[in-house]
Design a protein around this motif. Structure first.
Motif, PDB file in Angstrom:
ATOM      1  N   THR A   1       4.427   5.092   4.809  1.00 49.45           N
ATOM      2  CA  THR A   1       4.364   5.185   3.426  1.00 49.45           C
ATOM      3  C   THR A   1       5.839   5.274   2.808  1.00 49.45           C
ATOM      4  O   THR A   1       6.272   4.392   1.922  1.00 49.45           O
TER       5      THR A   1
ATOM      6  N   LYS B   1       7.800   2.298   1.009  1.00 50.37           N
ATOM      7  CA  LYS B   1       8.190   2.283  -0.444  1.00 50.37           C
ATOM      8  C   LYS B   1       9.748   2.091  -0.691  1.00 50.37           C
ATOM      9  O   LYS B   1      10.050   1.415  -1.760  1.00 50.37           O
ATOM     10  N   TYR B   2      10.531   2.403   0.221  1.00 50.99           N
ATOM     11  CA  TYR B   2      12.032   2.233   0.049  1.00 50.99           C
ATOM     12  C   TYR B   2      12.779   1.174   1.050  1.00 50.99           C
ATOM     13  O   TYR B   2      13.864   0.679   0.370  1.00 50.99           O
TER      14      TYR B   2
END
Length: 406
Positions: A132, A136-137
Motif C-alpha cells: 500500500t 501510494k508514494y
C-alpha cells in the motif's frame, strides 16, 4: 521565487555553450552496454540544456530551482533502480551511477536532490514499506510530483546516529512523534519525509511524515557557502500525529537507514567523478587557451604534471566505480567497499578542484568557470553521508575486525 528564476534565465541566455567532453583514457566505454551509453548521453544532454546555463546564477543567488524536480522525474533521474511498476526506472546500478555522475558534473546540489529522492526516500519505502505504501508514494516520487527528504542526522548526533533523541509513542490509533533533525537536503520543499526515530523499546524505525501534519515544520537553513543551489533545512516534530499505516515495518534497527545510506553513498562515488571530470576538462581547455610568456600555459611542465595527475586519478576512480557497480548488480557489494569508493572518489574530486583552480589562476574564483562552485560543494560532499574519517574507520573495522567507534 519564480520571478527570480525567470530573470536568472534571461541573464544567462548569452552564456557560453557547455563544451564538456568526458575523459575516457582507459576506454571504459568499451565495457559499457549500448543502453548504459544511451542513458549517459541523454542525462548529459539534459544537464547541458537544463542545468549548465543557469547553475552559476542559482548558486550565486542561493536559489533552489524547484522546477527541476519534475524535469528530473521526466528524464528518469529519480529511483533509477526502483522497479518500473512502482515509478522507478528498472535499471541496473551502473546506469544509476552514470546518471549520478552526469548530474553532479552539472552540480553536486542537483545530484543531492536526485540521490536523496531515489536512494533515501524511494528506496526505503520500496525495501521496508508494504504494498500500500509503495503504490501510494513511489509513483508520485518517481515522477517528481512529490519531493521527499530523509531524516536521520540530529543536532547532537551526526556520525553517531544510534544516539538519536527523536522518538515516537504508540497512542492507540496513531503514533506521537517528537524531536528534530538537521542538515536535511530537500527538507524546506519536501512533500514527505522518511524519518528515523526510536520507538518505546528504543528500537529505530522509519515513519513517513507528510507535509501538513500538525506540529511538523521544516525551517530552511540559510547562509551556506556550499550546495547553494540545493535546499537544506531542519525537520521539527512537535507532538506530530503520524497514522499507524505510515510506519515502515519491513526492518527495524540502525541497519535499516544504514542500508539506505549504502545506496546513496554508491551514487556519491559516481557523482564525485562527474565533478572531477568537469574540473579537469575546464582546466585542460583553459591551459591550452591561456597564453603566458608567448605560449599556452599547457606547455609548462608543472601544468602538464597537474593535468596528468588529474587524469590518472579520474581513471582510477572510474575503474573503481565500474567494478563496484558490477558488485552492486550481483548483490555482492559490501558497506566497506562502498565506503572505500565514496571516500576515495570525493577526496580525489576535491583535490582535482583545488588543482584546477590553480591552473585557472584568478579566473578560477569567478562564476565564469565551475571550479570554485565545485570546490565549495565538495567540501560538503566529503563530510555528508559519512565523513571522510568515518569511512576510514569503517574500512579499518573491515580490515582488523575491531570497531574504533566504541
Amino acid at each position: 521565487m519564480s520571478k527570480n528564476i525567470t530573470s536568472t534565465k534571461k541573464a544567462t541566455s548569452q552564456r557560453k555553450q557547455d563544451l564538456f567532453e568526458s575523459p575516457d583514457f582507459y576506454q571504459i566505454d568499451d565495457l559499457l552496454t549500448d543502453e548504459h551509453k544511451l542513458i549517459r548521453e541523454s542525462i548529459r544532454d539534459f544537464v547541458k540544456k537544463e542545468i549548465s546555463p543557469f547553475i552559476e546564477d542559482w548558486a550565486q543567488q542561493s536559489i533552489f530551482p524547484s522546477q527541476i524536480v519534475k524535469k528530473f522525474g521526466q528524464i528518469g533521474a529519480f529511483g533509477p533502480s526502483i522497479p518500473i511498476e512502482y515509478g522507478g526506472g528498472g535499471l541496473d546500478y551502473i546506469s544509476y551511477g552514470l546518471i549520478m555522475q552526469e548530474i553532479e558534473r552539472g552540480d553536486s546540489g542537483m545530484r543531492s536532490t536526485a540521490s536523496v529522492q531515489g536512494s533515501l526516500v524511494m528506496y526505503p519505502i520500496y525495501m521496508f514499506g508494504n504494498e500500500t505504501q509503495r503504490k501510494k508514494y513511489l509513483p508520485k516520487l518517481g515522477s517528481g510530483e512529490w519531493l521527499g527528504c530523509f531524516g536521520l542526522t540530529e543536532p547532537d548526533f551526526g556520525s553517531n546516529p544510534s544516539g538519536m533523541l527523536t522518538h515516537f509513542k504508540d497512542m492507540g490509533d496513531h503514533f506521537l512523534l517528537n524531536g528534530s533533525k538537521m542538515w536535511i537536503s530537500n527538507a524546506p520543499q519536501a512533500d514527505i519525509a522518511v524519518v528515523w526515530a526510536k520507538n518505546e523499546e528504543g528500537r529505530i524505525q522509519g515513519l513517513i511524515v507528510e507535509r501538513g501534519m500538525e506540529g511538523f515544520h521544516t525551517p530552511e537553513t540559510h547562509g551556506k557557502w556550499s550546495l547553494r543551489a540545493s535546499c537544506t533545512g531542519e525537520l521539527v516534530f512537535d507532538n506530530v500525529k503520524v497514522p499507524k499505516e505510515n510506519l515502515l515495518t519491513g526492518k527495524d534497527g540502525l541497519g535499516a537507514p544504514m542500508k539506505c545510506l549504502d545506496s546513496a553513498r554508491y551514487g556519491i562515488a559516481w557523482g564525485a567523478v562527474g565533478a572531477a571530470m568537469d574540473c579537469y576538462e575546464s582546466a585542460k581547455r583553459y591551459a591550452l587557451e591561456r597564453i603566458q610568456f608567448d605560449k599556452p600555459i599547457a606547455a609548462f611542465q608543472l601544468t602538464q604534471k597537474k593535468l596528468a595527475e588529474m587524469l590518472t586519478e579520474i581513471t582510477k576512480a572510474q575503474l573503481l566505480n565500474l567494478r563496484l557497480g558490477q558488485l552492486m548488480n550481483e548483490e555482492k557489494a559490501t558497506t566497506a567497499q562502498i565506503s572505500m569508493a565514496k571516500r576515495n572518489n570525493v577526496a580525489m574530486a576535491l583535490n582535482i578542484a583545488r588543482e584546477a583552480r590553480q591552473i585557472h589562476g584568478g579566473m578560477g574564483i569567478t562564476g565564469e568557470y565551475s571550479i570554485m562552485r565545485h570546490m565549495m560543494n565538495l567540501e560538503s560532499v566529503v563530510t555528508y553521508e559519512g565523513t571522510h574519517d568515518i569511512h576510514l574507520l569503517i574500512l579499518g573495522n573491515e580490515i582488523t575486525g575491531i570497531s574504533a567507534f566504541k
